[in-house]
Write an enzyme that holds these catalytic residues in place. Structure first.
Site, PDB file in Angstrom:
ATOM      1  N   GLN A 195       0.773  -1.252   0.000  1.00 35.31           N
ATOM      2  CA  GLN A 195       0.000   0.000   0.000  1.00 35.31           C
ATOM      3  C   GLN A 195       0.800   1.297   0.000  1.00 35.31           C
ATOM      4  O   GLN A 195       0.496   2.215  -0.762  1.00 35.31           O
ATOM      5  CB  GLN A 195      -0.961   0.010   1.218  1.00 35.31           C
ATOM      6  CG  GLN A 195      -1.852   1.222   1.220  1.00 35.31           C
ATOM      7  CD  GLN A 195      -2.840   1.308   2.364  1.00 35.31           C
ATOM      8  OE1 GLN A 195      -3.432   2.332   2.580  1.00 35.31           O
ATOM      9  NE2 GLN A 195      -3.023   0.244   3.117  1.00 35.31           N
ATOM     10  N   GLU A 199       1.152  -1.294   8.222  1.00 33.37           N
ATOM     11  CA  GLU A 199       0.370  -0.157   8.725  1.00 33.37           C
ATOM     12  C   GLU A 199       0.278  -0.065  10.250  1.00 33.37           C
ATOM     13  O   GLU A 199       0.661   0.925  10.860  1.00 33.37           O
ATOM     14  CB  GLU A 199      -1.043  -0.236   8.119  1.00 33.37           C
ATOM     15  CG  GLU A 199      -2.048   0.738   8.686  1.00 33.37           C
ATOM     16  CD  GLU A 199      -1.741   2.181   8.338  1.00 33.37           C
ATOM     17  OE1 GLU A 199      -1.428   2.464   7.181  1.00 33.37           O
ATOM     18  OE2 GLU A 199      -1.810   3.038   9.240  1.00 33.37           O
ATOM     19  N   ASP A 255       0.572   3.871   5.997  1.00 32.48           N
ATOM     20  CA  ASP A 255       0.796   3.507   4.596  1.00 32.48           C
ATOM     21  C   ASP A 255       0.486   4.666   3.650  1.00 32.48           C
ATOM     22  O   ASP A 255       1.370   5.231   3.019  1.00 32.48           O
ATOM     23  CB  ASP A 255      -0.095   2.316   4.221  1.00 32.48           C
ATOM     24  CG  ASP A 255       0.530   0.993   4.644  1.00 32.48           C
ATOM     25  OD1 ASP A 255       1.744   0.958   4.868  1.00 32.48           O
ATOM     26  OD2 ASP A 255      -0.208   0.002   4.755  1.00 32.48           O
ATOM     27  N   GLY A 282      -7.725  20.369  19.274  1.00 33.19           N
ATOM     28  CA  GLY A 282      -7.422  21.793  19.186  1.00 33.19           C
ATOM     29  C   GLY A 282      -7.889  22.545  20.419  1.00 33.19           C
ATOM     30  O   GLY A 282      -8.213  21.954  21.443  1.00 33.19           O
ATOM     31  N   GLY A 283      -7.945  23.852  20.316  1.00 34.31           N
ATOM     32  CA  GLY A 283      -8.296  24.673  21.475  1.00 34.31           C
ATOM     33  C   GLY A 283      -9.795  24.809  21.692  1.00 34.31           C
ATOM     34  O   GLY A 283     -10.225  25.443  22.664  1.00 34.31           O
TER      35      GLY A 283
HETATM   36  N1  COA Z   1      12.054  -9.848  -9.194  1.00 33.37           N
HETATM   37  C1  COA Z   1      12.720 -10.612  -8.322  1.00 33.37           C
HETATM   38  N2  COA Z   1      12.605 -10.496  -6.977  1.00 33.37           N
HETATM   39  C2  COA Z   1      11.741  -9.582  -6.518  1.00 33.37           C
HETATM   40  C3  COA Z   1      11.002  -8.743  -7.370  1.00 33.37           C
HETATM   41  C4  COA Z   1      11.187  -8.908  -8.767  1.00 33.37           C
HETATM   42  N3  COA Z   1      10.517  -8.150  -9.657  1.00 33.37           N
HETATM   43  N4  COA Z   1      10.235  -7.945  -6.617  1.00 33.37           N
HETATM   44  C5  COA Z   1      10.463  -8.256  -5.339  1.00 33.37           C
HETATM   45  N5  COA Z   1      11.388  -9.253  -5.262  1.00 33.37           N
HETATM   46  C6  COA Z   1      11.938  -9.865  -4.066  1.00 33.37           C
HETATM   47  C7  COA Z   1      12.673  -8.893  -3.189  1.00 33.37           C
HETATM   48  O1  COA Z   1      13.933  -8.618  -3.711  1.00 33.37           O
HETATM   49  C8  COA Z   1      12.715  -9.658  -1.885  1.00 33.37           C
HETATM   50  O2  COA Z   1      13.737 -10.623  -1.963  1.00 33.37           O
HETATM   51  P1  COA Z   1      14.863 -10.837  -0.809  1.00 33.37           P
HETATM   52  O3  COA Z   1      14.106 -11.178   0.424  1.00 33.37           O
HETATM   53  O4  COA Z   1      15.658 -11.974  -1.348  1.00 33.37           O
HETATM   54  O5  COA Z   1      15.611  -9.589  -0.679  1.00 33.37           O
HETATM   55  C9  COA Z   1      11.414 -10.422  -1.915  1.00 33.37           C
HETATM   56  O6  COA Z   1      10.906 -10.300  -3.246  1.00 33.37           O
HETATM   57  C10 COA Z   1      10.318  -9.971  -0.970  1.00 33.37           C
HETATM   58  O7  COA Z   1      10.326  -8.592  -0.715  1.00 33.37           O
HETATM   59  P2  COA Z   1       9.924  -8.028   0.724  1.00 33.37           P
HETATM   60  O8  COA Z   1       9.868  -6.559   0.646  1.00 33.37           O
HETATM   61  O9  COA Z   1      10.829  -8.614   1.749  1.00 33.37           O
HETATM   62  O10 COA Z   1       8.430  -8.602   0.889  1.00 33.37           O
HETATM   63  P3  COA Z   1       7.677  -9.163   2.186  1.00 33.37           P
HETATM   64  O11 COA Z   1       6.351  -9.585   1.686  1.00 33.37           O
HETATM   65  O12 COA Z   1       8.444 -10.166   2.940  1.00 33.37           O
HETATM   66  O13 COA Z   1       7.517  -7.874   3.145  1.00 33.37           O
HETATM   67  C11 COA Z   1       6.777  -5.672   3.745  1.00 33.37           C
HETATM   68  C12 COA Z   1       6.524  -6.938   2.902  1.00 33.37           C
HETATM   69  C13 COA Z   1       5.762  -4.639   3.339  1.00 33.37           C
HETATM   70  C14 COA Z   1       6.647  -6.002   5.232  1.00 33.37           C
HETATM   71  C15 COA Z   1       8.201  -5.154   3.459  1.00 33.37           C
HETATM   72  O14 COA Z   1       8.351  -4.989   2.070  1.00 33.37           O
HETATM   73  C16 COA Z   1       8.527  -3.843   4.154  1.00 33.37           C
HETATM   74  O15 COA Z   1       8.788  -3.801   5.362  1.00 33.37           O
HETATM   75  N6  COA Z   1       8.553  -2.747   3.393  1.00 33.37           N
HETATM   76  C17 COA Z   1       8.932  -1.436   3.890  1.00 33.37           C
HETATM   77  C18 COA Z   1       7.844  -0.801   4.710  1.00 33.37           C
HETATM   78  C19 COA Z   1       6.535  -0.704   3.975  1.00 33.37           C
HETATM   79  O16 COA Z   1       6.423  -0.117   2.939  1.00 33.37           O
HETATM   80  N7  COA Z   1       5.529  -1.270   4.613  1.00 33.37           N
HETATM   81  C20 COA Z   1       4.163  -1.028   4.244  1.00 33.37           C
HETATM   82  C21 COA Z   1       3.692  -1.879   3.210  1.00 33.37           C
HETATM   83  S1  COA Z   1       2.022  -1.441   2.919  1.00 33.37           S
END
Ligand code: COA
Length: 414
Positions: A16, A138, A167, A245-246
């Protein structure tokens, strides 16, 4: 011409926070190229699905006006294509877990080498510090940014809010960071790194609670429901529905509250409008009594004040109260349900609520651009199907021939 026409965004965002940012920029006219993993795509395509095998509303409502290319950025051919996209784009936005792009070999240093004009924008859960490596969603941001500790009632647990301040709130910050960096690039000729932490974004929105934390050192917070009979600890407490607020305010019941969970209205007893409010309620006698007629006199018994107001509001619907109080300049707001908002004609007229047609889903409602530009109006276009524009982007943006596209497919890169 749209405000951001000519700006090309390499959109590596998912879920998001990042997608809300790039969606806004797309509404302003940027060409947003969403990069997704072949066969998988943004995880939200499949989350909270209401119709089998169709992109979820979660995805469609966050990815309007974008193009989708599938690309495995971990494969050699994928990295080659990705490098070319970095060369040709103005902005790269991402919100992967910390270090994910570095692990693919695309550090900020490397990106600058490839394209010194690139603006590289990231959302992370936390800024540098003890939690910088954590994954964040979030509600984690709401809890760690000061929102949950200050939301809810004094005698209840901390609460998260329905507004996605971590988010979508941080997505707004990122969008502002990107357009600011684009503006800066006009003068400097160089790109820069834009980073937004969700904790920082939530704390920024809780600014008034940090204000209250410091006011607390100088005595009780008189507009909080704990005053004067409750106790204050050493941190900003939860303040129920008290106004930040106030001018004191509270949510009061309206006619029908017994059966309708949203039959309530927020009433603000702004000092200047209080006499008119008292008269509308038929309580002229309050104006002769300093405990009721003055803001200072009312502060120690605000619960009583709003209790009396509620007795009156319970005799009318929330919309009747709105019609009576607004001409008297008494600020008030009916509690509108999502159903009421979805059906509100004025929001449809302004494009804030929009009906969109989707090839596999059919018609659905979405929230359009909340920022209105007179010379760059937003048209909401449906979200892309997974990889819908892969061939188009490879040929049109990167100049790939049919044979080269076929080779990239054979290599499993797209
Ligand atoms: N091709 C190949 N690999 C890809 C890719 C693509 N096009 N797109 C994503 N990937 C890989 C990433 O490189 C990552 O690999 P790695 O673990 O080997 O480095 C993997 O996919 C997963 O990415 P990740 O971001 O770790 O996903 P997740 O589902 O485990 O975590 C979140 C999701 C949101 C918790 C995390 O991305 C995060 O903390 N983001 C930052 C904060 C944020 O924006 N949070 C709010 C989200 S609404």
């Amino acid at each position: 011409m749209k405000a951001l026409e000519g700006v090309r965004i390499l959109d590596m965002t998912h879920v998001q926070s990042g997608p809300t940012c790039t969606q806004l920029l797309a509404w302003f006219g940027a060409d947003v190229i969403k990069v997704e993993r072949p066969g998988v795509g943004d995880a939200t395509r499949g989350q909270l699905r209401d119709i089998p095998d169709v992109d979820s509303l979660y995805f469609t409502m966050l990815n309007h006006n974008k193009r989708s290319i599938t690309l495995n950025t971990k494969s050699d051919t994928g990295k080659e294509i990705f490098t070319k996209l970095i060369e040709t784009c103005d902005v790269m936005a991402e919100n992967f877990a910390p270090g994910a792009l570095d692990r693919m070999g695309f550090t900020w240093e490397r990106i600058q080498e490839i394209n010194p004009r690139m603006i590289y924008a990231s959302v992370k859960g936390f800024g540098p510090g003890p939690y910088e490596d954590c994954k964040v969603y979030e509600n984690v941001a709401q809890c760690t940014g000061g929102s949950a500790s200050t939301t809810g009632f004094d005698d209840g647990p901390p609460l998260v809010t329905g507004a996605q301040i971590g988010d979508s709130g941080t997505g707004l910050n990122l969008a502002l960071g990107i357009v600011t960096a684009l503006y800066h690039r006009e003068k400097s000729g160089r790109g820069q790194r834009v980073t937004c932490a969700m904790q920082d974004g939530v704390l920024n929105l809780c600014r008034v609670k940090m204000r209250d934390q410091q006011r607390l050192q100088h005595g009780p917070l008189k507009e909080y429901p704990q005053y004067p009979n409750g106790t204050f600890g050493d941190a900003t407490p939860r303040s129920g529905n008290a106004s930040g607020g106030g001018q004191p305010g509270w949510i009061v019941k309206c006619k029908g509250w017994e059966n309708d969970p949203d039959a309530y209205i927020y009433v603000i007893t702004q000092a200047a409008a209080f006499p008119a409010l008292a008269k509308a309620m038929g309580r002229e006698e309050w104006l002769e009594d300093p405990e009721w007629s003055t803001p200072e006199g009312r502060l120690p018994h605000l619960d009583q004040v709003f209790g009396e107001i509620e007795k009156w509001t319970m005799t009318k619907t929330k919309f009747e109260i709105m019609d009576i109080l607004n001409p008297l300049n008494v600020p008030c707001g009916p509690i509108l349900s999502m159903k009421e908002l979805a059906e509100e004609w004025s929001l449809r007229d302004t494009g804030t609520v929009v009906e969109v047609d989707h090839p596999t889903r059919g018609k659905y409602l979405t929230v359009g651009n909340p920022i209105k530009l007179s010379d760059s109006p937003s048209e909401v276009q449906r979200s892309p199907l997974l990889g819908e524009h892969t061939d188009e982007i490879l040929s049109e943006v990167l100049g790939y021939s049919t044979e080269e596209i076929a080779a990239a497919k054979d290599a499993g890169a797209v």
